[in-house]
Design an enzyme around this catalytic site. Structure first.
Site, mmCIF file in Angstrom:
data_model
loop_
_atom_site.group_PDB
_atom_site.id
_atom_site.type_symbol
_atom_site.label_atom_id
_atom_site.label_comp_id
_atom_site.label_asym_id
_atom_site.label_seq_id
_atom_site.Cartn_x
_atom_site.Cartn_y
_atom_site.Cartn_z
ATOM 1 N N HIS A 1 5.891 5.316 -10.156
ATOM 2 C CA HIS A 1 4.804 5.436 -9.288
ATOM 3 C C HIS A 1 3.608 5.003 -10.351
ATOM 4 O O HIS A 1 2.757 5.573 -10.522
ATOM 5 C CB HIS A 1 4.316 6.639 -8.499
ATOM 6 C CG HIS A 1 3.503 6.518 -7.359
ATOM 7 N ND1 HIS A 1 2.670 5.425 -7.237
ATOM 8 C CD2 HIS A 1 3.189 7.363 -6.302
ATOM 9 C CE1 HIS A 1 1.833 5.653 -6.231
ATOM 10 N NE2 HIS A 1 2.219 6.740 -5.591
ATOM 11 N N ARG B 1 5.736 -0.047 -1.235
ATOM 12 C CA ARG B 1 6.399 1.101 -1.189
ATOM 13 C C ARG B 1 7.659 1.053 -0.630
ATOM 14 O O ARG B 1 7.957 0.669 0.559
ATOM 15 C CB ARG B 1 5.309 2.109 -0.827
ATOM 16 C CG ARG B 1 6.182 3.652 -0.578
ATOM 17 C CD ARG B 1 5.161 4.580 -0.262
ATOM 18 N NE ARG B 1 4.463 4.932 -1.264
ATOM 19 C CZ ARG B 1 3.620 5.927 -1.500
ATOM 20 N NH1 ARG B 1 3.421 6.700 -0.183
ATOM 21 N NH2 ARG B 1 2.792 6.191 -2.600
ATOM 22 N N ARG C 1 -3.133 8.049 0.951
ATOM 23 C CA ARG C 1 -3.940 7.392 -0.245
ATOM 24 C C ARG C 1 -3.602 6.153 -0.757
ATOM 25 O O ARG C 1 -4.443 5.135 -1.024
ATOM 26 C CB ARG C 1 -4.087 8.693 -1.192
ATOM 27 C CG ARG C 1 -5.014 9.669 -0.964
ATOM 28 C CD ARG C 1 -4.241 10.879 -1.674
ATOM 29 N NE ARG C 1 -3.218 11.268 -0.840
ATOM 30 C CZ ARG C 1 -3.210 12.013 0.282
ATOM 31 N NH1 ARG C 1 -4.160 12.585 0.606
ATOM 32 N NH2 ARG C 1 -1.987 12.293 1.029
ATOM 33 N N THR C 2 -2.372 6.252 -1.036
ATOM 34 C CA THR C 2 -1.887 4.763 -1.779
ATOM 35 C C THR C 2 -2.352 3.490 -1.218
ATOM 36 O O THR C 2 -3.185 2.581 -1.776
ATOM 37 C CB THR C 2 -0.510 4.883 -2.224
ATOM 38 O OG1 THR C 2 -0.163 6.002 -2.775
ATOM 39 C CG2 THR C 2 -0.118 3.626 -3.154
ATOM 40 N N LYS D 1 15.627 -6.136 12.235
ATOM 41 C CA LYS D 1 16.669 -6.836 12.722
ATOM 42 C C LYS D 1 17.813 -7.042 11.456
ATOM 43 O O LYS D 1 18.549 -7.865 11.527
ATOM 44 C CB LYS D 1 15.882 -8.217 13.080
ATOM 45 C CG LYS D 1 15.054 -8.084 14.036
ATOM 46 C CD LYS D 1 14.575 -9.576 14.325
ATOM 47 C CE LYS D 1 13.404 -9.583 15.346
ATOM 48 N NZ LYS D 1 12.840 -10.925 15.493
HETATM 49 C C1 NCD Z 1 2.827 10.765 -3.954
HETATM 50 C C2 NCD Z 1 3.981 9.781 -3.580
HETATM 51 O O1 NCD Z 1 4.136 9.200 -2.678
HETATM 52 O O2 NCD Z 1 4.881 9.702 -4.613
HETATM 53 N N1 NCD Z 1 1.779 10.569 -3.212
HETATM 54 C C3 NCD Z 1 0.802 9.520 -3.627
HETATM 55 O O3 NCD Z 1 1.394 8.604 -3.864
HETATM 56 N N2 NCD Z 1 -0.357 9.902 -3.851
HETATM 57 C C4 NCD Z 1 3.476 12.067 -4.010
HETATM 58 C C5 NCD Z 1 4.167 12.766 -2.904
HETATM 59 O O4 NCD Z 1 4.572 12.188 -1.837
HETATM 60 O O5 NCD Z 1 4.502 13.819 -3.015
#
Ligand code: NCD
Length: 309
Positions: A135, A107, A57-58, A86
């Site tokens: 997040h 991320r 999703r993100t 590397k």
């Molecule tokens: C979450 C995350 O990556 O922190 N997912 C997200 O971004 N919607 C939650 C999770 O991984 O449980």
């Protein structure tokens, strides 16, 4: 305060007013997010997505947001194909991405990675999750969802359920909800409760969170039940994970006695925390919530890129 050029590392970088501004802009952008109206306000802008951890999703909603506004995207979803393999440092990878793009979405499994990246980047860095840290963009879409689904945030009873220790979404969300004066209950097994430092922070902000371990204790009073996945990948000891892996599972039977207007949210992915039969109930808001990632990220991207028309 103007958003142009700002890094988005933690939700603490935003005042309540900042958040309200982004959410109101997201609301205006809804027809574009749905593809009902066209926009090219971000033409000539490039977003780099650097994903050192899995995401559905993100990453896709950031890409969709950029494309819906006429921008372009580049990046990777698996660091295995990059020079990180590397031995390149994150700092050098960030310097390169900053040279090739106008905004970086990162991320990373390490807490503090986004903060570090922001120190090496000439373009805004947006934290899309740093280990068990923060997040912030998930929080923006969570707040947007609460506003749309429940009407307002102030004074509402919001229960955060599941892995409150390792779950980064709830770390950012608990802080933001406190700035909105929501009433918080943290529902978790004792070993996965909200870190003490977070509890102290929200108390300093005037919130008096209740800490409980039974989900039954919140069903009747909650306006929102925000369920999270137990973060298997962050447990140092797999046996510890096994002890708590299945502690909560929401089923239709458990929801008897809940308010008609109560909404269940989840950042997703879910594993077993919500049974699929709940999907058909009026309480289920988690798929809408996932869609709301598009307008909120559109609002944020255009704001940090300084394009507001
Ligand atoms: C979450 C995350 O990556 O922190 N997912 C997200 O971004 N919607 C939650 C999770 O991984 O449980």
């Amino acid at each position: 305060m103007s958003f142009k050029g700002r890094h988005v590392v933690s939700i603490r970088d935003f005042s309540r007013k900042d958040i309200e501004q982004i959410l109101s802009r997201a609301n205006k952008l809804l027809p574009i997010a749905k593809g009902e109206k066209a926009s090219d306000i971000l033409r000539n802008k490039i977003m780099a997505t650097l994903f050192f951890e899995p995401s559905t999703r993100t990453r896709l909603s950031f890409e969709s947001a950029m494309l819906r506004m006429g921008g372009r995207t580049l990046g990777f979803s698996d660091p295995g194909g990059t020079s990180a393999k590397k031995g390149e440092t994150l700092a050098d990878t960030i310097r390169m991405a900053a040279a090739y793009s106008d905004v970086i979405v990162l991320r990373h499994p390490q807490e503090g990675a986004a903060k570090l990246a922001s120190e090496f980047s000439d373009v805004p860095v947006i934290n899309a999750g740093d280990g068990a840290g923060q997040h912030p963009t998930q929080t923006l879409l969570d707040l947007f969802t609460i506003k749309k689904e429940v009407g307002k945030i102030d004074g509402k009873n919001i229960a955060l359920v599941g892995d409150l220790k390792y779950g980064r979404t709830v770390h950012s969300l608990a802080y933001a909800l406190s700035t909105f004066k929501a009433k918080l209950t943290f529902v978790a097994p004792p070993t996965l409760q909200m870190p003490e430092e977070m509890v102290a922070t929200v108390k300093e902000m005037g919130t008096k969170p209740k800490l409980v371990n039974r989900i039954e204790d919140v069903i009747k009073t909650a306006d929102v039940i925000y369920v999270t996945r137990i973060q298997k990948e962050r447990f140092p000891d797999p046996d510890e994970y096994k002890k708590v892996a299945r502690v909560y599972r929401i089923t239709p039977a458990m929801l008897k006695g809940a308010k008609e207007t109560m909404r269940i949210m989840h950042p997703l992915p879910r594993v077993k925390e919500i049974s699929p039969e709940v999907d058909e109930m009026k309480h289920a808001a988690y798929f809408k919530q996932a869609f709301y990632g598009v307008p909120t990220r559109m609002a944020l991207l255009s704001a940090v890129l300084g394009v507001n028309s």
